[in-house]
Design a protein around this motif. Structure first.
Motif, mmCIF file in Angstrom:
data_model
loop_
_atom_site.group_PDB
_atom_site.id
_atom_site.type_symbol
_atom_site.label_atom_id
_atom_site.label_comp_id
_atom_site.label_asym_id
_atom_site.label_seq_id
_atom_site.Cartn_x
_atom_site.Cartn_y
_atom_site.Cartn_z
ATOM 1 N N TRP A 115 0.801 -1.216 0.000
ATOM 2 C CA TRP A 115 0.000 0.000 0.000
ATOM 3 C C TRP A 115 0.835 1.268 0.000
ATOM 4 C CZ3 TRP A 115 1.968 1.048 4.713
ATOM 5 C CH2 TRP A 115 2.141 -0.033 5.593
ATOM 6 N N LEU A 116 2.152 1.152 0.099
ATOM 7 C CA LEU A 116 2.999 2.339 0.092
ATOM 8 C C LEU A 116 3.046 3.007 -1.278
ATOM 9 C CD1 LEU A 116 6.080 1.147 2.197
ATOM 10 C CD2 LEU A 116 4.371 2.848 2.874
ATOM 11 N N ASP A 117 3.196 4.331 -1.284
ATOM 12 C CA ASP A 117 3.447 5.054 -2.527
ATOM 13 C C ASP A 117 4.859 4.731 -3.020
ATOM 14 O OD1 ASP A 117 0.940 6.184 -2.493
ATOM 15 O OD2 ASP A 117 1.596 7.996 -1.435
ATOM 16 N N GLU A 118 5.156 5.150 -4.248
ATOM 17 C CA GLU A 118 6.386 4.701 -4.907
ATOM 18 C C GLU A 118 7.645 5.017 -4.106
ATOM 19 O OE1 GLU A 118 7.018 5.494 -8.972
ATOM 20 O OE2 GLU A 118 5.043 4.812 -9.627
ATOM 21 N N ASP A 119 7.806 6.240 -3.631
ATOM 22 C CA ASP A 119 9.052 6.609 -2.953
ATOM 23 C C ASP A 119 9.255 5.793 -1.683
ATOM 24 O OD1 ASP A 119 9.524 8.448 -4.924
ATOM 25 O OD2 ASP A 119 8.915 10.193 -3.740
ATOM 26 N N GLU A 120 8.206 5.691 -0.875
ATOM 27 C CA GLU A 120 8.322 4.929 0.372
ATOM 28 C C GLU A 120 8.482 3.435 0.084
ATOM 29 O OE1 GLU A 120 5.953 7.182 -0.185
ATOM 30 O OE2 GLU A 120 6.500 8.782 1.228
ATOM 31 N N ALA A 121 7.791 2.946 -0.934
ATOM 32 C CA ALA A 121 7.898 1.523 -1.280
ATOM 33 C C ALA A 121 9.325 1.175 -1.708
ATOM 34 C CB ALA A 121 6.915 1.184 -2.390
ATOM 35 N N LEU A 122 9.922 2.031 -2.516
ATOM 36 C CA LEU A 122 11.296 1.797 -2.953
ATOM 37 C C LEU A 122 12.248 1.806 -1.765
ATOM 38 C CD1 LEU A 122 13.414 1.456 -5.175
ATOM 39 C CD2 LEU A 122 13.432 3.955 -5.427
ATOM 40 N N ALA A 123 12.085 2.777 -0.875
ATOM 41 C CA ALA A 123 12.965 2.864 0.292
ATOM 42 C C ALA A 123 12.816 1.640 1.192
ATOM 43 C CB ALA A 123 12.663 4.145 1.074
ATOM 44 N N ALA A 124 11.571 1.180 1.414
ATOM 45 C CA ALA A 124 11.348 0.013 2.269
ATOM 46 C C ALA A 124 11.981 -1.232 1.664
ATOM 47 C CB ALA A 124 9.852 -0.193 2.496
ATOM 48 N N CYS A 125 11.789 -1.457 0.379
ATOM 49 C CA CYS A 125 12.378 -2.633 -0.278
ATOM 50 C C CYS A 125 13.900 -2.596 -0.197
ATOM 51 C CB CYS A 125 11.936 -2.705 -1.735
ATOM 52 S SG CYS A 125 10.197 -3.150 -1.963
ATOM 53 N N ARG A 126 14.479 -1.433 -0.380
ATOM 54 C CA ARG A 126 15.941 -1.340 -0.316
ATOM 55 C C ARG A 126 16.458 -1.621 1.086
ATOM 56 N NH1 ARG A 126 16.929 3.930 -4.300
ATOM 57 N NH2 ARG A 126 17.155 2.710 -6.240
ATOM 58 N N LEU A 127 15.749 -1.150 2.113
ATOM 59 C CA LEU A 127 16.153 -1.474 3.478
ATOM 60 C C LEU A 127 16.092 -2.979 3.717
ATOM 61 C CD1 LEU A 127 14.343 1.350 5.497
ATOM 62 C CD2 LEU A 127 16.824 0.986 5.371
ATOM 63 N N GLN A 128 15.047 -3.621 3.225
ATOM 64 C CA GLN A 128 14.922 -5.073 3.382
ATOM 65 C C GLN A 128 16.046 -5.795 2.651
ATOM 66 O OE1 GLN A 128 10.952 -5.190 1.828
ATOM 67 N NE2 GLN A 128 9.990 -5.319 3.857
ATOM 68 N N HIS A 129 16.317 -5.384 1.440
ATOM 69 C CA HIS A 129 17.339 -6.064 0.647
ATOM 70 C C HIS A 129 18.731 -5.851 1.238
ATOM 71 C CE1 HIS A 129 14.467 -5.888 -3.056
ATOM 72 N NE2 HIS A 129 14.033 -6.651 -2.076
ATOM 73 N N ASP A 130 18.999 -4.647 1.728
ATOM 74 C CA ASP A 130 20.304 -4.392 2.345
ATOM 75 C C ASP A 130 20.499 -5.267 3.578
ATOM 76 O OD1 ASP A 130 20.892 -2.524 0.415
ATOM 77 O OD2 ASP A 130 20.477 -0.773 1.680
ATOM 78 N N ARG A 131 19.442 -5.414 4.379
ATOM 79 C CA ARG A 131 19.547 -6.270 5.563
ATOM 80 C C ARG A 131 19.758 -7.718 5.171
ATOM 81 N NH1 ARG A 131 21.527 -8.071 10.044
ATOM 82 N NH2 ARG A 131 20.064 -9.230 11.364
ATOM 83 N N PHE A 132 19.015 -8.195 4.190
ATOM 84 C CA PHE A 132 19.204 -9.567 3.727
ATOM 85 C C PHE A 132 20.632 -9.775 3.223
ATOM 86 C CE2 PHE A 132 14.526 -10.699 2.525
ATOM 87 C CZ PHE A 132 14.164 -10.569 3.850
ATOM 88 N N ALA A 133 21.111 -8.824 2.419
ATOM 89 C CA ALA A 133 22.466 -8.943 1.871
ATOM 90 C C ALA A 133 23.503 -8.962 2.989
ATOM 91 C CB ALA A 133 22.732 -7.797 0.903
ATOM 92 N N GLU A 134 23.269 -8.184 4.047
ATOM 93 C CA GLU A 134 24.173 -8.162 5.199
ATOM 94 C C GLU A 134 24.238 -9.534 5.862
ATOM 95 O OE1 GLU A 134 24.648 -5.244 9.024
ATOM 96 O OE2 GLU A 134 22.650 -6.079 8.662
ATOM 97 N N VAL A 135 23.089 -10.151 6.076
ATOM 98 C CA VAL A 135 23.059 -11.473 6.709
ATOM 99 C C VAL A 135 23.724 -12.515 5.812
ATOM 100 C CG1 VAL A 135 21.540 -13.314 7.519
ATOM 101 C CG2 VAL A 135 21.007 -10.931 8.070
ATOM 102 N N VAL A 136 23.431 -12.467 4.517
ATOM 103 C CA VAL A 136 24.025 -13.437 3.588
ATOM 104 C C VAL A 136 25.540 -13.266 3.534
ATOM 105 C CG1 VAL A 136 24.140 -14.168 1.178
ATOM 106 C CG2 VAL A 136 21.917 -13.669 2.221
#
Length: 362
Positions: A115-136
């Motif tokens: 339900w997020l608008d584009e800017d917030e959605a992009l920022a949220a996905c990037r935070l998730q991906h950065d955290r995943f990449a950190e764990v990997v």
């Protein structure tokens, strides 16, 4: 009328119901075991999304009883569960108990934030991906990850998919069974399927709930029945809407054993034979497209796993637990030891298929 357990009841009994990860009852095989269905929460993304919450687009909130909402808060708030959802070291200890070598990390379905608008959605996905990449990166032999996409914005979703593949080396993405009520057979999502095929990215379908759950609020049916029901509806619509006719190379794993459809697809085939409505976008029985999909083993009944293998082949069934949710398989190796599988079939289901579909390095 809804019947509730009073929320003022002492809460100590709730955590006692939660399954506990103990050492597996099975003998761990010499080859790698891969859990394709696990969830890692990213609190930073949740904090970003929280001010923009649209509860009308969250079926797990909208169609949960007061008892269920209270239980879920207690469950997630407990120190043990917080560690399981967020802490890699806690997960590693549980994986060792389970006999799991590799977990595939994906966001909990409550953290799609469609339900997020584009800017917030992009920022949220990037935070998730950065955290995943950190764990990997910290544990490259124990974890791999799949992307979350801003699916309400298909063009942006394609950009995020390409970024996840290019910058983090992800080989898959997770998605819900609908996007704030919009079905996945909608042609606007063709750009996502095209990009996934081009990039060799495997989709993992994990519903967030069911968008018309008025009759499912009691007894935790919003999860118990609505999760497999949502997948059944989504996959059926995608098949009948011609998604796999247009994108035959699209690889998709449907968790929870694929919902109900793999166990009752004959009715849809019969309808295809006798009704014109099912022939608008496909040129063969629906079950032929269904056989192109993949399914996890989180079904709780060994006979159902055997049925999936018999129907679709051992190369289309993957070990999945739904870790760390309480609706998961706590001892996956012990569970699968009760399934009558040949050693070749067992090797594929326990890890070989996941390695192939998600590009897990040797």
């Amino acid at each position: 009328m809804t019947t509730e357990t009073p929320t003022e009841r002492p809460g100590e009994w709730w955590p006692e119901l939660a399954p506990v990860v103990r050492p597996t009852t099975a003998t761990k095989p010499a080859y790698r075991t891969v859990d394709v269905h696990t969830h890692l929460s990213v609190p930073a993304a949740g904090a970003l999304a929280a001010p923009h919450l649209r509860p009308e687009y969250e079926p797990r909130i909208r169609y949960s009883s007061a008892e269920t909402l209270a239980y879920n808060r207690e469950y997630r708030a407990s120190a043990r569960q917080t560690g399981q959802f967020e802490d890699a070291d806690v997960r590693l200890a549980d994986m060792d108990r389970q006999g799991i070598d590799v977990q595939v990390l994906s966001v909990p379905p409550t953290e799609y934030f469609y339900w997020l608008d584009e800017d917030e959605a992009l920022a949220a996905c990037r935070l998730q991906h950065d955290r995943f990449a950190e764990v990997v990166a910290a544990h490259p032999t124990r974890f791999t990850a799949v992307a979350n996409l801003p699916m309400r914005h298909p063009r942006l979703a394609v950009e995020v998919l390409r970024e996840a593949r290019r910058d983090h080396g992800f080989h898959g993405f997770e998605l819900s069974a609908d996007v704030v009520g919009l079905d996945l057979d909608d042609p606007r999502y063709d750009v996502v399927w095209e990009a996934a095929v081009e990039l060799g990215m495997t989709a993992i379908m994990h519903p967030q709930g069911f968008t018309h759950g008025e009759r499912f609020t009691d007894y935790y049916l919003v999860n118990v029945m609505c999760m497999p029901l949502a997948s059944t509806l989504a996959v059926t619509r995608m098949i009948l809407g011609g998604v796999w006719r247009r994108h035959p190379e699209l690889a998709m794993v449907v968790v929870h054993g694929g919902g109900y459809l793999p166990f009752y697809s004959a009715r849809t085939d019969h309808a295809y034979a006798v009704r014109p409505e099912l022939r608008r976008h496909i040129d063969r029985p629906p079950s032929e497209y269904l056989r192109r999909l993949y399914f996890d083993t989180n079904v709780f009944d060994p006979a159902m796993v055997r049925q999936l293998v018999d129907r679709f082949g051992a190369d289309h069934v993957l070990l999945g637990t739904d870790y760390p949710f309480d609706m998961g398989t706590v001892d996956p190796l012990g569970f699968l030891e009760r399934v009558e599988l040949t050693e070749h079939e067992r090797r594929l289901v326990l890890g070989g298929n996941a390695v192939r579909l998600l590009g897990i390095p040797g």
